[in-house]
Design a protein around this motif. Structure first.
Motif, short mmCIF file in Angstrom:
data_model
loop_
_atom_site.label_atom_id
_atom_site.label_comp_id
_atom_site.label_asym_id
_atom_site.label_seq_id
_atom_site.Cartn_x
_atom_site.Cartn_y
_atom_site.Cartn_z
N MET A 118 0.83 -1.20 0.00
CA MET A 118 0.00 0.00 0.00
C MET A 118 0.87 1.26 0.00
SD MET A 118 -3.08 -1.18 2.58
CE MET A 118 -4.21 0.11 2.06
N ASN A 119 1.94 1.24 0.77
CA ASN A 119 2.84 2.40 0.83
C ASN A 119 3.53 2.64 -0.51
OD1 ASN A 119 2.33 3.14 3.48
ND2 ASN A 119 3.88 1.77 4.31
N TYR A 120 3.91 1.56 -1.17
CA TYR A 120 4.55 1.69 -2.49
C TYR A 120 3.63 2.44 -3.45
CZ TYR A 120 6.88 0.38 -6.84
OH TYR A 120 7.51 0.42 -8.07
N ILE A 121 2.36 2.05 -3.45
CA ILE A 121 1.39 2.65 -4.37
C ILE A 121 1.08 4.10 -3.98
CG2 ILE A 121 -0.99 2.49 -5.20
CD1 ILE A 121 -0.72 -0.57 -4.91
N ILE A 122 0.94 4.35 -2.68
CA ILE A 122 0.62 5.71 -2.21
C ILE A 122 1.75 6.68 -2.53
CG2 ILE A 122 0.24 7.10 -0.13
CD1 ILE A 122 -1.24 4.59 1.01
N ARG A 123 2.99 6.23 -2.42
CA ARG A 123 4.13 7.10 -2.73
C ARG A 123 4.14 7.55 -4.18
NH1 ARG A 123 7.29 2.92 -0.13
NH2 ARG A 123 7.44 3.35 2.10
N ARG A 124 3.46 6.79 -5.02
CA ARG A 124 3.45 7.10 -6.46
C ARG A 124 2.04 7.51 -6.92
NH1 ARG A 124 6.88 3.64 -4.66
NH2 ARG A 124 8.97 3.42 -5.54
N CYS A 125 1.36 8.25 -6.05
CA CYS A 125 -0.03 8.68 -6.32
C CYS A 125 -0.23 9.25 -7.72
CB CYS A 125 -0.46 9.70 -5.28
SG CYS A 125 -1.12 8.96 -3.78
N LYS A 127 1.42 9.05 -10.46
CA LYS A 127 1.74 8.16 -11.58
C LYS A 127 0.62 7.17 -11.87
CE LYS A 127 5.33 5.03 -13.29
NZ LYS A 127 6.66 4.44 -13.02
N TYR A 128 0.00 6.64 -10.83
CA TYR A 128 -1.00 5.59 -11.01
C TYR A 128 -2.43 6.04 -10.67
CZ TYR A 128 3.09 2.56 -11.35
OH TYR A 128 4.27 1.97 -11.74
N GLY A 129 -2.59 7.26 -10.21
CA GLY A 129 -3.93 7.73 -9.86
C GLY A 129 -4.46 7.14 -8.58
N ALA A 130 -3.55 6.75 -7.68
CA ALA A 130 -3.99 6.14 -6.42
C ALA A 130 -4.77 7.13 -5.57
CB ALA A 130 -2.77 5.63 -5.64
N ASP A 131 -4.42 8.41 -5.65
CA ASP A 131 -5.13 9.42 -4.86
C ASP A 131 -6.61 9.50 -5.27
OD1 ASP A 131 -3.99 10.36 -7.27
OD2 ASP A 131 -4.35 12.43 -6.69
N GLU A 132 -6.85 9.47 -6.58
CA GLU A 132 -8.23 9.53 -7.06
C GLU A 132 -8.99 8.27 -6.68
OE1 GLU A 132 -9.76 12.11 -8.28
OE2 GLU A 132 -7.89 13.24 -8.04
N TYR A 133 -8.30 7.14 -6.73
CA TYR A 133 -8.94 5.87 -6.35
C TYR A 133 -9.34 5.92 -4.88
CZ TYR A 133 -9.43 0.96 -5.03
OH TYR A 133 -9.90 -0.21 -4.53
N LYS A 172 1.77 12.41 4.23
CA LYS A 172 2.91 13.07 3.58
C LYS A 172 2.60 13.52 2.16
CE LYS A 172 6.46 10.27 5.93
NZ LYS A 172 7.52 9.25 5.70
N ARG A 173 1.56 12.93 1.57
CA ARG A 173 1.27 13.22 0.16
C ARG A 173 0.35 14.42 0.05
NH1 ARG A 173 5.39 10.92 -1.05
NH2 ARG A 173 4.84 11.68 -3.13
N GLN A 174 0.75 15.39 -0.74
CA GLN A 174 -0.07 16.59 -0.90
C GLN A 174 -1.40 16.27 -1.57
OE1 GLN A 174 2.06 19.33 -3.37
NE2 GLN A 174 2.04 18.02 -5.19
N GLU A 175 -1.46 15.13 -2.27
CA GLU A 175 -2.71 14.74 -2.92
C GLU A 175 -3.73 14.17 -1.93
OE1 GLU A 175 0.85 13.99 -5.59
OE2 GLU A 175 0.24 13.36 -3.59
N LEU A 176 -3.24 13.67 -0.79
CA LEU A 176 -4.11 12.98 0.16
C LEU A 176 -4.21 13.65 1.53
CD1 LEU A 176 -3.10 9.27 -0.58
CD2 LEU A 176 -5.25 10.38 -1.20
N ALA A 177 -3.18 14.37 1.92
CA ALA A 177 -3.15 14.94 3.27
C ALA A 177 -4.36 15.82 3.61
CB ALA A 177 -1.85 15.72 3.47
N PRO A 178 -4.77 16.76 2.73
CA PRO A 178 -5.94 17.59 3.07
C PRO A 178 -7.20 16.78 3.31
CG PRO A 178 -4.72 18.53 1.22
CD PRO A 178 -4.17 17.16 1.45
N MET A 179 -7.41 15.76 2.47
CA MET A 179 -8.58 14.90 2.64
C MET A 179 -8.48 14.13 3.96
SD MET A 179 -9.70 11.49 0.51
CE MET A 179 -8.33 10.60 1.23
#
Length: 235
Positions: A118-125, A127-133, A172-179
């Motif tokens: 899960m951490n591997y995928i989250i670190r690459r939000c 690239k793979y659109g994990a944040d949107e998922y 840590k991810r700017q794509e996920l932290a606010p949410m």
């Protein structure tokens, strides 16, 4: 005679491609299909079948972990990673979400490796659109099934370190932290301070008798409250 030999060849060739395909099946497709099948088996009422699935899941998760991270002797293959990660994030199978939902059932090493995956995928939000998922798993009330499952595991001594690392990675991810910190809501049982009042003065029998029915009644119908993620982390 030529036709006869040709028909025999056709009959043989109808078996060979299937046999060869099973031998040389794409390893990514193979492990994803196996993971999907064994996760579904966890819903079975047959405890023996469920336990066997948990054991098999350890193998599936170990293979996925190897594909993403490699080991001391082998580096991960980029072509495997680019095929594997999108499959884990597919909305129709929801494998990433199911890993979060069922991580508490996994064996010890599989718990750790699942968190790594899960951490591997989250670190690459991006690239793979994990944040949107992950965001897509939030309902209209601000409840997110992935984050909720991770938070429940955070209060389990056997899971806290593993799921805690995933929550930390999200923060840590700017794509996920606010949410994660501002938008998501968690529904939990309301903390009751009234119990302390009941025992505040044990010599006051009248007060204790008046309070007792209220406390007893509250156990039958526990009140729920909405919390933010940060509130849940410090409960």
């Amino acid at each position: 005679p030529l036709c006869r030999h040709f028909s025999v060849y056709q009959a043989d060739s109808s078996v060979c491609p299937f046999h060869m395909a099973s031998i040389f099946k794409n390893p990514v497709n193979k492990v994803v299909e196996s993971l999907t099948r064994h996760l579904e088996a966890l819903l079975s009422d047959d405890e023996d079948k469920k336990q066997k699935a948990i054991t098999k899941l350890s193998d599936d998760i170990a293979q996925i972990h190897f594909m993403l991270y490699g080991n001391s002797d082998d580096d991960p293959k980029p072509e495997h990673i680019t095929k594997l990660v999108p499959k884990l994030l597919q909305a129709d199978t929801d494998l990433f979400c199911k890993l979060a939902q069922y991580i508490s059932l996994f064996e010890f090493e599989a718990k750790k490796q699942t968190a790594d995956i899960m951490n591997y995928i989250i670190r690459r939000c991006p690239k793979y659109g994990a944040d949107e998922y992950i965001k897509s798993k939030t309902d209209g009330y601000g409840h997110n099934v992935i984050i909720d499952c991770l938070l429940r595991g955070y209060h389990d001594q056997h899971l806290a370190q593993n799921v805690g690392s995933v929550l930390q990675e999200m923060s840590k991810r700017q794509e996920l932290a606010p949410m994660l910190l501002n938008e998501i809501r968690i529904t939990r049982k309301k903390e009751k301070a009234s119990a302390a009042v009941v025992i505040a003065d044990p010599t006051d029998e009248k007060a204790n008798k008046e309070q007792a029915p209220e406390v007893a009644g509250s156990n039958k119908n526990d009140e729920m409250e909405e919390r933010q993620v940060v509130d849940e982390l410090f409960v």
